[in-house]
Design a protein around this motif. Structure first.
Motif, PDB file in Angstrom:
ATOM      1  N   PRO A 187       2.275   6.878   9.119  1.00 44.49           N
ATOM      2  CA  PRO A 187       2.723   8.260   8.934  1.00 44.49           C
ATOM      3  C   PRO A 187       2.200   8.881   7.634  1.00 44.49           C
ATOM      4  CG  PRO A 187       4.571   6.873   9.581  1.00 44.49           C
ATOM      5  CD  PRO A 187       3.402   5.972   9.336  1.00 44.49           C
ATOM      6  N   ILE A 188       2.061   8.070   6.595  1.00 48.05           N
ATOM      7  CA  ILE A 188       1.515   8.581   5.331  1.00 48.05           C
ATOM      8  C   ILE A 188       0.073   9.023   5.531  1.00 48.05           C
ATOM      9  CG2 ILE A 188       0.849   7.955   2.973  1.00 48.05           C
ATOM     10  CD1 ILE A 188       3.281   5.979   3.019  1.00 48.05           C
ATOM     11  N   VAL A 189      -0.714   8.191   6.196  1.00 48.08           N
ATOM     12  CA  VAL A 189      -2.114   8.527   6.467  1.00 48.08           C
ATOM     13  C   VAL A 189      -2.201   9.807   7.299  1.00 48.08           C
ATOM     14  CG1 VAL A 189      -4.173   7.779   7.742  1.00 48.08           C
ATOM     15  CG2 VAL A 189      -2.989   6.180   6.219  1.00 48.08           C
ATOM     16  N   CYS A 190      -1.388   9.907   8.318  1.00 45.33           N
ATOM     17  CA  CYS A 190      -1.400  11.095   9.185  1.00 45.33           C
ATOM     18  C   CYS A 190      -0.965  12.343   8.426  1.00 45.33           C
ATOM     19  CB  CYS A 190      -0.520  10.868  10.407  1.00 45.33           C
ATOM     20  SG  CYS A 190      -1.198   9.628  11.532  1.00 45.33           S
ATOM     21  N   ASP A 191      -0.095  12.176   7.446  1.00 51.25           N
ATOM     22  CA  ASP A 191       0.334  13.298   6.617  1.00 51.25           C
ATOM     23  C   ASP A 191      -0.787  13.759   5.684  1.00 51.25           C
ATOM     24  OD1 ASP A 191       2.331  15.135   5.577  1.00 51.25           O
ATOM     25  OD2 ASP A 191       2.392  13.848   3.795  1.00 51.25           O
ATOM     26  N   LEU A 192      -1.594  12.819   5.223  1.00 49.61           N
ATOM     27  CA  LEU A 192      -2.670  13.134   4.277  1.00 49.61           C
ATOM     28  C   LEU A 192      -3.882  13.775   4.943  1.00 49.61           C
ATOM     29  CD1 LEU A 192      -2.513   9.955   2.027  1.00 49.61           C
ATOM     30  CD2 LEU A 192      -2.017  12.303   1.327  1.00 49.61           C
TER      31      LEU A 192
ATOM     32  N   VAL B 130       0.852  -1.190   0.000  1.00 49.55           N
ATOM     33  CA  VAL B 130       0.000   0.000   0.000  1.00 49.55           C
ATOM     34  C   VAL B 130       0.888   1.241   0.000  1.00 49.55           C
ATOM     35  CG1 VAL B 130      -1.787   1.252   1.237  1.00 49.55           C
ATOM     36  CG2 VAL B 130      -1.851  -1.246   1.151  1.00 49.55           C
ATOM     37  N   THR B 131       0.682   2.081  -0.999  1.00 51.26           N
ATOM     38  CA  THR B 131       1.455   3.308  -1.163  1.00 51.26           C
ATOM     39  C   THR B 131       0.550   4.516  -0.997  1.00 51.26           C
ATOM     40  OG1 THR B 131       1.011   3.353  -3.529  1.00 51.26           O
ATOM     41  CG2 THR B 131       3.006   2.173  -2.815  1.00 51.26           C
ATOM     42  N   ARG B 132       1.153   5.687  -0.961  1.00 49.05           N
ATOM     43  CA  ARG B 132       0.378   6.925  -0.849  1.00 49.05           C
ATOM     44  C   ARG B 132      -0.678   7.036  -1.954  1.00 49.05           C
ATOM     45  NH1 ARG B 132       2.117  12.282   1.488  1.00 49.05           N
ATOM     46  NH2 ARG B 132       0.541  13.729   0.769  1.00 49.05           N
ATOM     47  N   PRO B 133      -0.312   6.824  -3.240  1.00 49.39           N
ATOM     48  CA  PRO B 133      -1.345   6.909  -4.277  1.00 49.39           C
ATOM     49  C   PRO B 133      -2.478   5.894  -4.083  1.00 49.39           C
ATOM     50  CG  PRO B 133       0.835   7.009  -5.277  1.00 49.39           C
ATOM     51  CD  PRO B 133       1.029   6.668  -3.825  1.00 49.39           C
ATOM     52  N   VAL B 134      -2.141   4.697  -3.623  1.00 44.13           N
ATOM     53  CA  VAL B 134      -3.169   3.677  -3.374  1.00 44.13           C
ATOM     54  C   VAL B 134      -4.112   4.148  -2.263  1.00 44.13           C
ATOM     55  CG1 VAL B 134      -3.555   1.321  -2.527  1.00 44.13           C
ATOM     56  CG2 VAL B 134      -1.778   1.757  -4.230  1.00 44.13           C
ATOM     57  N   LEU B 135      -3.544   4.703  -1.202  1.00 42.00           N
ATOM     58  CA  LEU B 135      -4.360   5.221  -0.100  1.00 42.00           C
ATOM     59  C   LEU B 135      -5.261   6.368  -0.571  1.00 42.00           C
ATOM     60  CD1 LEU B 135      -1.692   5.153   2.711  1.00 42.00           C
ATOM     61  CD2 LEU B 135      -3.861   3.902   2.737  1.00 42.00           C
ATOM     62  N   GLU B 136      -4.704   7.266  -1.368  1.00 42.77           N
ATOM     63  CA  GLU B 136      -5.503   8.390  -1.878  1.00 42.77           C
ATOM     64  C   GLU B 136      -6.644   7.892  -2.753  1.00 42.77           C
ATOM     65  OE1 GLU B 136      -2.298  12.032  -1.969  1.00 42.77           O
ATOM     66  OE2 GLU B 136      -2.206  10.582  -3.610  1.00 42.77           O
ATOM     67  N   GLU B 137      -6.352   6.919  -3.615  1.00 45.72           N
ATOM     68  CA  GLU B 137      -7.381   6.352  -4.483  1.00 45.72           C
ATOM     69  C   GLU B 137      -8.465   5.642  -3.673  1.00 45.72           C
ATOM     70  OE1 GLU B 137      -7.451   3.008  -7.905  1.00 45.72           O
ATOM     71  OE2 GLU B 137      -5.933   4.579  -8.159  1.00 45.72           O
ATOM     72  N   ALA B 138      -8.084   5.064  -2.553  1.00 42.60           N
ATOM     73  CA  ALA B 138      -9.037   4.357  -1.688  1.00 42.60           C
ATOM     74  C   ALA B 138      -9.904   5.316  -0.876  1.00 42.60           C
ATOM     75  CB  ALA B 138      -8.287   3.416  -0.750  1.00 42.60           C
ATOM     76  N   GLY B 139      -9.591   6.613  -0.922  1.00 46.64           N
ATOM     77  CA  GLY B 139     -10.411   7.591  -0.215  1.00 46.64           C
ATOM     78  C   GLY B 139      -9.975   7.892   1.205  1.00 46.64           C
ATOM     79  N   ILE B 140      -8.695   7.725   1.503  1.00 49.80           N
ATOM     80  CA  ILE B 140      -8.225   7.933   2.877  1.00 49.80           C
ATOM     81  C   ILE B 140      -8.459   9.359   3.361  1.00 49.80           C
ATOM     82  CG2 ILE B 140      -5.813   8.511   2.341  1.00 49.80           C
ATOM     83  CD1 ILE B 140      -7.102   6.348   5.276  1.00 49.80           C
ATOM     84  N   VAL B 141      -8.424  10.338   2.462  1.00 48.50           N
ATOM     85  CA  VAL B 141      -8.610  11.731   2.876  1.00 48.50           C
ATOM     86  C   VAL B 141     -10.015  11.957   3.424  1.00 48.50           C
ATOM     87  CG1 VAL B 141      -8.608  14.130   2.066  1.00 48.50           C
ATOM     88  CG2 VAL B 141      -6.825  12.561   1.310  1.00 48.50           C
ATOM     89  N   GLU B 142     -10.992  11.213   2.915  1.00 50.34           N
ATOM     90  CA  GLU B 142     -12.380  11.333   3.396  1.00 50.34           C
ATOM     91  C   GLU B 142     -12.717  10.327   4.495  1.00 50.34           C
ATOM     92  OE1 GLU B 142     -11.797  10.803  -0.066  1.00 50.34           O
ATOM     93  OE2 GLU B 142     -11.699  12.958  -0.423  1.00 50.34           O
ATOM     94  N   ALA B 143     -11.802   9.408   4.776  1.00 50.13           N
ATOM     95  CA  ALA B 143     -12.074   8.343   5.746  1.00 50.13           C
ATOM     96  C   ALA B 143     -12.086   8.865   7.176  1.00 50.13           C
ATOM     97  CB  ALA B 143     -11.043   7.227   5.612  1.00 50.13           C
TER      98      ALA B 143
END
Length: 109
Positions: A62-67, A34-47
């Motif tokens: 840390p990537i999730v917390c950064d986003l 799981v990479t930053r682009p994968v997390l963004e595509e999965a909707g992590i910013v709205e999660a």
């Protein structure tokens, strides 16, 4: 029951995904690397909730917390959380100590 969006990363042998769904959560599951682009595509910013079941993917926290600042980070795994992640984690739970349905109920309240 509170409706929330969750992203669950890793295998789900302890069945946190169906437990969250039973409490009304909409869950996006991710496996593999799981990479930053994968997390963004999965909707992590709205999660509302990020649940990690694979400690090998701990660098995603840390990537999730950064986003986003608005997500709760949870590790639901049997292995110990690495030190570098502990400060960014809201909670770590061992499935041997707490059943998935109880965890899901607490996370959605």
């Amino acid at each position: 029951m509170t409706e929330l969006n969750a992203v669950v990363v890793g295998p789900d042998e302890d069945e946190i995904t169906p437990a969250l769904e039973a409490e009304g959560a909409t869950v996006t599951r991710l496996n593999g690397v799981v990479t930053r682009p994968v997390l963004e595509e999965a909707g992590i910013v709205e999660a509302d909730l990020y649940v990690l079941t694979d400690i090998g993917q701990a660098t995603t926290i840390p990537i999730v917390c950064d986003l986003t600042d608005d997500v709760r980070t949870v590790v639901y795994a049997r292995r110990t959380v690495p030190e570098f992640v502990k400060g960014q984690l809201d909670i770590a739970i061992d499935p041997k100590l707490m059943d998935a349905s109880l965890v899901a109920e607490e996370l959605t309240d």
